[in-house]
Scaffold this motif. Structure first.
Motif, short mmCIF file in Angstrom:
data_model
loop_
_atom_site.label_atom_id
_atom_site.label_comp_id
_atom_site.label_asym_id
_atom_site.label_seq_id
_atom_site.Cartn_x
_atom_site.Cartn_y
_atom_site.Cartn_z
N TRP A 63 60.21 -7.41 20.53
CA TRP A 63 59.52 -6.42 21.34
C TRP A 63 60.49 -5.62 22.21
CZ3 TRP A 63 55.32 -10.48 22.67
CH2 TRP A 63 54.40 -10.55 21.60
N GLY A 64 61.70 -6.08 22.32
CA GLY A 64 62.72 -5.32 23.04
C GLY A 64 63.02 -3.99 22.37
N LEU A 65 62.67 -3.88 21.10
CA LEU A 65 62.88 -2.62 20.38
C LEU A 65 61.98 -1.50 20.89
CD1 LEU A 65 63.28 -3.94 16.73
CD2 LEU A 65 65.06 -3.08 18.24
N PHE A 66 60.94 -1.86 21.63
CA PHE A 66 60.07 -0.82 22.20
C PHE A 66 60.85 0.06 23.19
CE2 PHE A 66 56.26 -3.35 20.95
CZ PHE A 66 55.65 -2.35 20.22
N VAL A 67 61.96 -0.43 23.70
CA VAL A 67 62.81 0.36 24.59
C VAL A 67 63.32 1.60 23.87
CG1 VAL A 67 65.00 0.34 25.87
CG2 VAL A 67 63.50 -1.64 25.94
N PHE A 68 63.54 1.49 22.56
CA PHE A 68 64.07 2.59 21.78
C PHE A 68 63.00 3.54 21.26
CE2 PHE A 68 67.16 -0.88 21.31
CZ PHE A 68 68.25 -0.24 21.90
N LEU A 69 61.74 3.25 21.53
CA LEU A 69 60.64 4.10 21.02
C LEU A 69 60.73 5.55 21.49
CD1 LEU A 69 58.39 3.62 19.05
CD2 LEU A 69 56.86 3.25 20.97
N PRO A 70 61.19 5.84 22.71
CA PRO A 70 61.33 7.26 23.09
C PRO A 70 62.30 8.04 22.18
CG PRO A 70 61.35 5.91 25.05
CD PRO A 70 61.39 4.97 23.87
N LEU A 71 63.19 7.36 21.51
CA LEU A 71 64.10 8.05 20.58
C LEU A 71 63.36 8.62 19.37
CD1 LEU A 71 67.22 5.72 20.58
CD2 LEU A 71 66.93 7.92 21.71
N THR A 72 62.12 8.21 19.18
CA THR A 72 61.36 8.75 18.06
C THR A 72 61.06 10.23 18.26
OG1 THR A 72 59.28 8.00 19.06
CG2 THR A 72 60.31 6.55 17.42
N ALA A 73 61.32 10.76 19.47
CA ALA A 73 61.17 12.20 19.68
C ALA A 73 62.12 12.97 18.75
CB ALA A 73 61.45 12.55 21.13
N LEU A 74 63.23 12.34 18.40
CA LEU A 74 64.16 12.96 17.45
C LEU A 74 63.54 13.06 16.06
CD1 LEU A 74 67.46 11.20 18.55
CD2 LEU A 74 66.66 13.49 19.15
N THR A 75 62.46 12.31 15.83
CA THR A 75 61.77 12.36 14.55
C THR A 75 61.28 13.77 14.26
OG1 THR A 75 61.06 10.08 14.88
CG2 THR A 75 59.89 11.33 13.21
N PHE A 76 60.82 14.49 15.29
CA PHE A 76 60.35 15.85 15.10
C PHE A 76 61.45 16.75 14.55
CE2 PHE A 76 57.24 14.46 18.30
CZ PHE A 76 56.07 14.90 17.72
N ILE A 77 62.64 16.62 15.12
CA ILE A 77 63.75 17.46 14.68
C ILE A 77 64.18 17.08 13.28
CG2 ILE A 77 66.15 18.07 15.17
CD1 ILE A 77 65.40 17.76 18.17
N LEU A 78 64.28 15.78 13.02
CA LEU A 78 64.65 15.31 11.68
C LEU A 78 63.61 15.72 10.65
CD1 LEU A 78 66.70 13.63 10.04
CD2 LEU A 78 65.27 11.64 10.53
N TYR A 79 62.34 15.60 11.01
CA TYR A 79 61.24 15.97 10.12
C TYR A 79 61.34 17.45 9.72
CZ TYR A 79 56.35 17.18 9.00
OH TYR A 79 55.21 17.65 8.40
N ASN A 80 61.59 18.32 10.71
CA ASN A 80 61.72 19.75 10.42
C ASN A 80 62.96 20.04 9.59
OD1 ASN A 80 59.57 21.45 11.67
ND2 ASN A 80 60.12 20.21 13.43
N ALA A 81 64.07 19.37 9.90
CA ALA A 81 65.31 19.61 9.16
C ALA A 81 65.15 19.24 7.69
CB ALA A 81 66.45 18.81 9.78
N VAL A 82 64.55 18.09 7.42
CA VAL A 82 64.42 17.62 6.04
C VAL A 82 63.39 18.43 5.26
CG1 VAL A 82 63.69 15.65 4.64
CG2 VAL A 82 65.24 15.30 6.56
N THR A 83 62.27 18.75 5.89
CA THR A 83 61.21 19.44 5.15
C THR A 83 61.48 20.94 5.00
OG1 THR A 83 59.91 19.62 7.18
CG2 THR A 83 59.41 17.77 5.71
N ILE A 84 61.90 21.59 6.08
CA ILE A 84 62.16 23.03 5.99
C ILE A 84 63.46 23.30 5.24
CG2 ILE A 84 62.71 25.10 7.34
CD1 ILE A 84 60.69 24.12 9.41
N GLY A 85 64.45 22.46 5.44
CA GLY A 85 65.72 22.63 4.75
C GLY A 85 65.70 22.10 3.33
N GLY A 86 64.61 21.46 2.93
CA GLY A 86 64.50 20.90 1.58
C GLY A 86 63.98 21.91 0.58
N PRO A 87 63.69 21.43 -0.63
CA PRO A 87 63.27 22.34 -1.71
C PRO A 87 61.92 23.02 -1.47
CG PRO A 87 63.23 20.05 -2.44
CD PRO A 87 63.82 20.05 -1.08
N SER A 88 61.02 22.40 -0.70
CA SER A 88 59.71 23.01 -0.48
C SER A 88 59.75 24.11 0.58
CB SER A 88 58.68 21.96 -0.08
OG SER A 88 59.02 21.42 1.18
N GLN A 89 60.80 24.14 1.40
CA GLN A 89 61.00 25.16 2.44
C GLN A 89 59.86 25.18 3.46
OE1 GLN A 89 61.40 28.37 -0.49
NE2 GLN A 89 63.34 28.84 0.54
#
Length: 160
Positions: A63-89
């Motif tokens: 449960w100590g890993l919950f400390v790192f849960l705020p880092l999931t905000a980077l998920t938005f940036i990664l999500y956009n990079a992979v999907t928009i920069g990918g083949p589907s644009q």
């Protein structure tokens, strides 16, 4: 005083935008963003459940890993990079709303440009005034590009 005739001419690549490609884009971008929020929220909930189960299996140590849960905000940036920069644009929401992201000449954008675009969006949305100015520019431009689109040389168009 500088001799202006010796300066190189500034020739910007001009491009013609078919208004049918940008018609209704702002409205569709709004709904696409809400869909993308839902997709990323589901991803974060799944990560939270995995951490919870891992904590049960390790008798609470995981449960100590919950400390790192705020880092999931980077998920938005990664999500956009992979999907928009990918083949589907496009992100999942953009695909559902019939949108895709290209550069003004119609070529796909890079993952780095898509990540910077997402970062600029979240910086702008963190202050209402900056976000409002960003979106307001899109309403007055024929190509419906926001300020962050102009800074990253991107264009959101209809794919269908």
């Amino acid at each position: 005083m500088a001799n202006r005739s010796s300066l190189p001419p500034m020739n910007y690549n001009s491009y013609e935008v078919d208004t049918r490609l940008t018609e209704g884009v702002i409205n569709r971008r709004f709904w696409a963003y809400l869909i993308d929020l839902l997709v990323v929220a589901v991803w974060i909930v799944l990560i939270s459940i995995a951490i919870f189960v891992f904590g049960l299996l390790t008798l609470g140590l995981g449960w100590g890993l919950f400390v790192f849960l705020p880092l999931t905000a980077l998920t938005f940036i990664l999500y956009n990079a992979v999907t928009i920069g990918g083949p589907s644009q496009a992100t999942v929401g953009m695909r559902y709303m019939g949108l895709r992201v290209v550069d003004p000449s119609g070529r796909p954008v890079s993952m780095l440009a898509a990540a910077v675009h997402a970062l600029l969006f979240y910086v702008a949305v963190s202050t209402f005034l900056l976000w409002a100015c960003d979106v307001l520019v899109g309403f007055f431009r024929d190509d419906r590009r926001f300020v962050r689109d102009l800074l990253t040389n991107m264009m959101v168009i209809r794919s269908a």
